[in-house]
Design an enzyme around this catalytic site. Structure first.
Site, PDB file in Angstrom:
ATOM      1  N   GLU A 115       7.150   6.303  -8.570  1.00 51.13           N
ATOM      2  CA  GLU A 115       5.734   5.909  -8.518  1.00 51.13           C
ATOM      3  C   GLU A 115       4.966   6.827  -7.569  1.00 51.13           C
ATOM      4  O   GLU A 115       3.875   7.312  -7.891  1.00 51.13           O
ATOM      5  CB  GLU A 115       5.597   4.459  -8.034  1.00 51.13           C
ATOM      6  CG  GLU A 115       6.167   3.428  -8.991  1.00 51.13           C
ATOM      7  CD  GLU A 115       5.829   2.008  -8.542  1.00 51.13           C
ATOM      8  OE1 GLU A 115       4.697   1.774  -8.093  1.00 51.13           O
ATOM      9  OE2 GLU A 115       6.710   1.135  -8.638  1.00 51.13           O
ATOM     10  N   ASN A 119      -3.978   2.580 -13.415  1.00 49.67           N
ATOM     11  CA  ASN A 119      -3.090   1.600 -12.782  1.00 49.67           C
ATOM     12  C   ASN A 119      -1.681   2.172 -12.780  1.00 49.67           C
ATOM     13  O   ASN A 119      -1.333   2.993 -13.635  1.00 49.67           O
ATOM     14  CB  ASN A 119      -3.113   0.281 -13.562  1.00 49.67           C
ATOM     15  CG  ASN A 119      -2.249  -0.780 -12.900  1.00 49.67           C
ATOM     16  OD1 ASN A 119      -2.270  -0.936 -11.676  1.00 49.67           O
ATOM     17  ND2 ASN A 119      -1.468  -1.503 -13.693  1.00 49.67           N
ATOM     18  N   ARG A 156     -14.309 -15.500 -11.316  1.00 51.35           N
ATOM     19  CA  ARG A 156     -13.646 -14.190 -11.310  1.00 51.35           C
ATOM     20  C   ARG A 156     -14.615 -13.075 -11.639  1.00 51.35           C
ATOM     21  O   ARG A 156     -14.568 -11.994 -11.061  1.00 51.35           O
ATOM     22  CB  ARG A 156     -12.490 -14.191 -12.328  1.00 51.35           C
ATOM     23  CG  ARG A 156     -11.267 -14.925 -11.830  1.00 51.35           C
ATOM     24  CD  ARG A 156     -10.196 -14.958 -12.907  1.00 51.35           C
ATOM     25  NE  ARG A 156      -9.877 -13.640 -13.398  1.00 51.35           N
ATOM     26  CZ  ARG A 156      -9.608 -13.345 -14.679  1.00 51.35           C
ATOM     27  NH1 ARG A 156      -9.632 -14.294 -15.587  1.00 51.35           N
ATOM     28  NH2 ARG A 156      -9.323 -12.116 -15.028  1.00 51.35           N
ATOM     29  N   LEU A 181      -3.202  -6.587 -20.597  1.00 53.68           N
ATOM     30  CA  LEU A 181      -2.381  -6.607 -19.381  1.00 53.68           C
ATOM     31  C   LEU A 181      -1.397  -5.437 -19.407  1.00 53.68           C
ATOM     32  O   LEU A 181      -0.454  -5.434 -20.206  1.00 53.68           O
ATOM     33  CB  LEU A 181      -1.629  -7.941 -19.286  1.00 53.68           C
ATOM     34  CG  LEU A 181      -0.668  -8.067 -18.105  1.00 53.68           C
ATOM     35  CD1 LEU A 181      -1.413  -7.997 -16.786  1.00 53.68           C
ATOM     36  CD2 LEU A 181       0.148  -9.333 -18.221  1.00 53.68           C
ATOM     37  N   HIS A 189       2.384   0.952 -12.789  1.00 54.23           N
ATOM     38  CA  HIS A 189       3.188  -0.232 -13.103  1.00 54.23           C
ATOM     39  C   HIS A 189       4.668   0.147 -13.051  1.00 54.23           C
ATOM     40  O   HIS A 189       5.059   1.191 -13.586  1.00 54.23           O
ATOM     41  CB  HIS A 189       2.821  -0.745 -14.501  1.00 54.23           C
ATOM     42  CG  HIS A 189       3.545  -2.003 -14.858  1.00 54.23           C
ATOM     43  ND1 HIS A 189       3.191  -3.229 -14.337  1.00 54.23           N
ATOM     44  CD2 HIS A 189       4.613  -2.219 -15.657  1.00 54.23           C
ATOM     45  CE1 HIS A 189       4.025  -4.150 -14.802  1.00 54.23           C
ATOM     46  NE2 HIS A 189       4.896  -3.569 -15.601  1.00 54.23           N
ATOM     47  N   GLY A 207       0.772  -1.241   0.000  1.00 53.00           N
ATOM     48  CA  GLY A 207       0.000   0.000   0.000  1.00 53.00           C
ATOM     49  C   GLY A 207       0.799   1.284   0.000  1.00 53.00           C
ATOM     50  O   GLY A 207       0.280   2.347   0.371  1.00 53.00           O
ATOM     51  N   SER A 208       2.062   1.229  -0.455  1.00 45.55           N
ATOM     52  CA  SER A 208       2.827   2.489  -0.424  1.00 45.55           C
ATOM     53  C   SER A 208       2.296   3.496  -1.447  1.00 45.55           C
ATOM     54  O   SER A 208       2.316   4.707  -1.196  1.00 45.55           O
ATOM     55  CB  SER A 208       4.317   2.227  -0.623  1.00 45.55           C
ATOM     56  OG  SER A 208       4.598   1.817  -1.937  1.00 45.55           O
TER      57      SER A 208
HETATM   58  C1  GRF Z   1       4.083  -1.124  -7.176  1.00 47.13           C
HETATM   59  O1  GRF Z   1       5.389  -1.316  -7.604  1.00 47.13           O
HETATM   60  C2  GRF Z   1       3.153  -0.947  -8.330  1.00 47.13           C
HETATM   61  O2  GRF Z   1       3.736  -0.293  -9.412  1.00 47.13           O
HETATM   62  C3  GRF Z   1       2.825  -2.361  -8.701  1.00 47.13           C
HETATM   63  O3  GRF Z   1       2.734  -3.037  -7.488  1.00 47.13           O
HETATM   64  C4  GRF Z   1       3.526  -2.383  -6.508  1.00 47.13           C
HETATM   65  C5  GRF Z   1       2.623  -2.054  -5.373  1.00 47.13           C
HETATM   66  O4  GRF Z   1       3.311  -1.486  -4.283  1.00 47.13           O
HETATM   67  N1  GRF Z   1       1.638  -2.427  -9.510  1.00 47.13           N
HETATM   68  P1  GRF Z   1       2.517  -0.789  -3.127  1.00 47.13           P
HETATM   69  O5  GRF Z   1       1.535  -1.842  -2.573  1.00 47.13           O
HETATM   70  O6  GRF Z   1       1.807   0.401  -3.672  1.00 47.13           O
HETATM   71  O7  GRF Z   1       3.557  -0.439  -2.108  1.00 47.13           O
END
Ligand code: GRF
Length: 206
Positions: free
Chosen positions: A177, A110, A68, A147, A112, A15-16
């Site tokens: 991020e 999203n 799903r 994806l 990534h 969850g960062s």
């Molecule tokens: C991050 O690196 C994000 O880009 C990827 O999963 C990771 C999640 O990290 N999709 P966090 O849970 O937000 O710390």
């Protein structure tokens, strides 16, 4: 001032990125607020971060659903019940089904940890190291039914240093991020993102 955009976050783990968004939402004038954090994992640290910030934390157990798609439709119902205008996937470790994607087309982002379209999928940082690239990075993109393949909103690059491990490279990317995601959400909330084919045009602020 108009009301802030209502955001729902899907997260499975640490969850960062959620925390970066929660912090941004606390800054004066930020045009979004998080109404709910939903996880497919009961003990996801992300749920604790939500609770600590006074945000509703909801566990939806995939095992309660036959397949799903029914699970995803439950997510759609929970998000729609809270009238979210944007969904942010932040380390949500499930591939969303077409029914979910349709429900939030153009309204789901999203993040990534690679410079997409390079290295979609799991372990992007390891893929980058194994490939020997000299530049890695992070991407925020709209969610579509490919994806990690939806229209790209923002990217940031970081160098790959000699001797980097998956851990050191991931940490360098994560800094970017945490910077990018709140900027992307702000742009969306301000109505400045326009999807044109597979591209995103960022409109000037008025
Ligand atoms: C991050 O690196 C994000 O880009 C990827 O999963 C990771 C999640 O990290 N999709 P966090 O849970 O937000 O710390």
């Amino acid at each position: 001032m108009t009301a802030p955009l209502t955001v729902g976050v899907l997260a499975s783990g640490r969850g960062s990125n959620l925390q970066a968004l929660l912090d941004a939402c606390r800054t004066p004038g930020y045009p979004a607020r998080i109404a709910v954090v939903i996880s497919d994992r009961e003990h996801a640290p992300a749920l604790d971060l939500a609770r600590a910030a006074g945000v509703e934390a909801l566990w939806v157990n995939p095992k309660d659903f036959a397949d799903r798609e029914s699970f995803d439709l439950a997510l759609v119902r929970e998000l729609q019940a809270r009238e979210v205008g944007l969904v942010c996937n932040a380390g949500f470790m499930r591939i969303l089904t077409p029914a979910w994607v349709r429900a939030f087309a153009g309204r789901a982002l999203n993040i990534h940890p690679s410079l997409l379209p390079a290295f979609p999928g799991l372990h992007a940082q390891r893929q980058a190291l194994d490939h020997g690239v000299k530049v890695a990075g992070a991407t925020v993109h709209f969610v579509d039914d490919t994806l990690d393949g939806g229209p790209i909103v923002l990217q940031a690059a970081v160098p790959v240093q000699p001797g980097d491990t998956e851990t050191t490279l991931s940490a360098r990317i994560l800094v970017e991020e945490h910077r990018l995601y709140p900027v992307a959400v702000r742009l969306f909330a301000e109505g400045r993102l326009e999807i044109v084919g597979r591209c995103v045009r960022i409109k000037e602020s008025r």
